[in-house]
Design an enzyme around this catalytic site. Structure first.
Site, short mmCIF file in Angstrom:
data_model
loop_
_atom_site.label_atom_id
_atom_site.label_comp_id
_atom_site.label_asym_id
_atom_site.label_seq_id
_atom_site.Cartn_x
_atom_site.Cartn_y
_atom_site.Cartn_z
N ASP A 6 -5.45 2.16 7.48
CA ASP A 6 -4.58 1.56 6.45
C ASP A 6 -3.12 1.77 6.86
O ASP A 6 -2.82 2.62 7.68
CB ASP A 6 -4.83 2.20 5.08
CG ASP A 6 -3.99 1.52 4.00
OD1 ASP A 6 -4.17 0.30 3.81
OD2 ASP A 6 -3.13 2.17 3.39
N SER A 7 -2.25 1.00 6.21
CA SER A 7 -0.82 1.16 6.48
C SER A 7 -0.32 2.52 5.98
O SER A 7 0.77 2.95 6.37
CB SER A 7 -0.05 0.04 5.78
OG SER A 7 -0.38 0.02 4.40
N TYR A 38 3.37 -2.37 5.13
CA TYR A 38 3.11 -3.50 6.01
C TYR A 38 3.30 -4.83 5.26
O TYR A 38 3.51 -5.86 5.87
CB TYR A 38 1.67 -3.47 6.50
CG TYR A 38 1.34 -2.52 7.63
CD1 TYR A 38 2.18 -1.46 8.00
CD2 TYR A 38 0.16 -2.69 8.36
CE1 TYR A 38 1.84 -0.60 9.05
CE2 TYR A 38 -0.19 -1.84 9.40
CZ TYR A 38 0.65 -0.80 9.74
OH TYR A 38 0.30 0.04 10.78
N GLY A 39 3.17 -4.74 3.94
CA GLY A 39 3.08 -5.96 3.13
C GLY A 39 4.32 -6.84 3.12
O GLY A 39 4.29 -7.96 2.63
N CYS A 69 -6.76 -2.02 4.59
CA CYS A 69 -5.51 -2.68 4.18
C CYS A 69 -5.72 -4.19 4.04
O CYS A 69 -6.17 -4.85 4.97
CB CYS A 69 -4.47 -2.40 5.25
SG CYS A 69 -2.86 -3.09 4.90
N ASN A 70 -5.38 -4.71 2.87
CA ASN A 70 -5.52 -6.17 2.65
C ASN A 70 -4.59 -6.96 3.54
O ASN A 70 -4.94 -8.03 4.02
CB ASN A 70 -5.19 -6.51 1.20
CG ASN A 70 -6.33 -6.20 0.27
OD1 ASN A 70 -7.08 -7.09 -0.09
ND2 ASN A 70 -6.48 -4.95 -0.12
N THR A 71 -3.39 -6.43 3.76
CA THR A 71 -2.42 -7.16 4.57
C THR A 71 -2.92 -7.29 6.00
O THR A 71 -2.87 -8.38 6.60
CB THR A 71 -1.05 -6.43 4.53
OG1 THR A 71 -0.66 -6.27 3.16
CG2 THR A 71 0.01 -7.20 5.28
N GLU A 148 2.77 4.44 -5.80
CA GLU A 148 3.07 5.59 -4.92
C GLU A 148 3.93 6.63 -5.63
O GLU A 148 3.84 7.82 -5.34
CB GLU A 148 3.71 5.12 -3.62
CG GLU A 148 2.71 4.36 -2.78
CD GLU A 148 3.07 4.24 -1.31
OE1 GLU A 148 4.10 4.77 -0.89
OE2 GLU A 148 2.29 3.58 -0.60
N CYS A 180 -4.83 -5.75 -2.93
CA CYS A 180 -3.92 -4.78 -2.32
C CYS A 180 -4.51 -3.40 -2.63
O CYS A 180 -4.97 -3.16 -3.76
CB CYS A 180 -2.53 -4.91 -2.93
SG CYS A 180 -1.41 -3.60 -2.43
N HIS A 182 -3.41 -0.65 -3.42
CA HIS A 182 -2.86 0.19 -4.50
C HIS A 182 -3.22 -0.28 -5.92
O HIS A 182 -3.18 0.50 -6.85
CB HIS A 182 -1.34 0.21 -4.39
CG HIS A 182 -0.81 0.95 -3.19
ND1 HIS A 182 -1.24 0.67 -1.91
CD2 HIS A 182 0.09 1.94 -3.09
CE1 HIS A 182 -0.59 1.46 -1.07
NE2 HIS A 182 0.22 2.25 -1.75
N1 DGL Z 1 -2.15 -1.38 2.21
C1 DGL Z 1 -1.34 -2.53 1.83
C2 DGL Z 1 -2.28 -3.66 1.39
O1 DGL Z 1 -3.38 -3.44 0.95
C3 DGL Z 1 -0.37 -2.18 0.72
C4 DGL Z 1 0.77 -1.28 1.16
C5 DGL Z 1 1.63 -1.91 2.25
O2 DGL Z 1 2.30 -2.91 1.98
O3 DGL Z 1 1.59 -1.38 3.36
O4 DGL Z 1 -1.93 -4.80 1.49
#
Ligand code: DGL
Length: 258
Positions: A6-7, A38-39, A69-71, A148, A180, A182
């Site tokens: 994950d990011s 990362y988003g 991570c979704n991104t 966060e 996402c 979070h």
């Molecule tokens: N993990 C990222 C996502 O699920 C969210 C946090 C980020 O932007 O890095 O898209």
């Protein structure tokens, strides 16, 4: 061994789902805390970060990678599959199955980071799979820093969620994908704003549930390692707050540099 990428801290939502179903599963987790979020980043940057991160997980013995991570799942899944001869599990394909099964009227909302929503990946995959589906995608970038910071049950957060969800309420969606890592921490507030009739879906849960039979074939010796590229103390605290889990977290800032 499973590698979880994950990011940053967000992939702990996948760890949470694993804890519920396969608590002793061996895994190595890498959170790229030095370079998150990362988003908001471009495709080329995400390709580079993802490649370096997967490379690191391979050196730690990962033979299959769960992209929490979704991104990264939205932008870099095909890229990673071409670069590495490994199996990848992602958070998008499993939730698409769940959403199409659970949505009665095929009016599906998606909230995610700016980069995930700009990719239109959910619209593409959902409408390919069901041409009658109508998809409403909204980016909700402020929710990542709020989670966060621990602003989960705050009236300020509720107001911001309400603002983001307004177009989805007006569109009368019956299913909402929290695209996402979070956002599942805000499920209660999102539910109360959208109303009980709207199904709220968590991709981290779908990743684990849809791949459960396969994940159960992996070793289960409770060998679980956590690595980050910056600030292991902060990661450890978040892990305790979110999962009530204590574990050693190692800093690899010498290998993955900001
Ligand atoms: N993990 C990222 C996502 O699920 C969210 C946090 C980020 O932007 O890095 O898209």
């Amino acid at each position: 061994m499973l590698g979880i990428f994950d990011s940053g801290v967000g992939g702990l939502t996948v760890v949470k789902e694993l804890q519920k179903r396969i608590p002793n599963l061996d895994f190595v987790y890498f959170g790229d805390t030095a370079r998150s979020p990362y988003g908001t980043k471009s495709q080329d940057t995400i390709f580079r970060y993802a490649e370096e991160s997967v490379q690191f997980l391979i050196t730690q013995g990962a033979t299959v990678i769960a992209i929490a991570c979704n991104t990264v799942s939205a932008i870099a899944l095909d890229y990673l599959r071409k670069k590495f001869k490994l199996s990848f599990l992602d958070v998008i394909n499993p939730i698409v199955n769940t959403a199409l099964k659970s949505s009665q009227h095929k009016k599906i909302g998606v909230i995610g980071t700016s980069t995930t929503i700009r990719s239109k990946i959910y619209n593409t995959i959902l409408t390919q799979r069901d041409s009658h589906a109508t998809i409403f995608e909204i980016s909700a970038p402020l929710l990542v820093p709020l989670v966060e910071e621990g602003f989960i049950n705050r009236s300020e957060t509720r107001r911001i969620i309400k603002y983001y969800l307004r177009p989805l309420k007006l569109a009368h969606i019956d299913t909402l994908i929290l695209a996402c890592t979070h956002y599942p921490f805000l499920t209660k507030a999102i539910h109360s704003i959208m109303g009980k009739q709207v199904k709220i879906l968590n991709p981290s849960e779908s990743l684990v549930v849809e791949n459960l039979a396969f994940l159960k074939t992996l070793d289960q010796n409770n060998d679980q390692k956590f690595y980050v590229s910056d600030d292991p103390d902060k990661f450890r605290k978040t892990m305790f707050q979110w999962l009530r889990k204590s574990a050693q977290v190692q800093n690899i800032s010498a290998i993955i540099k900001n």
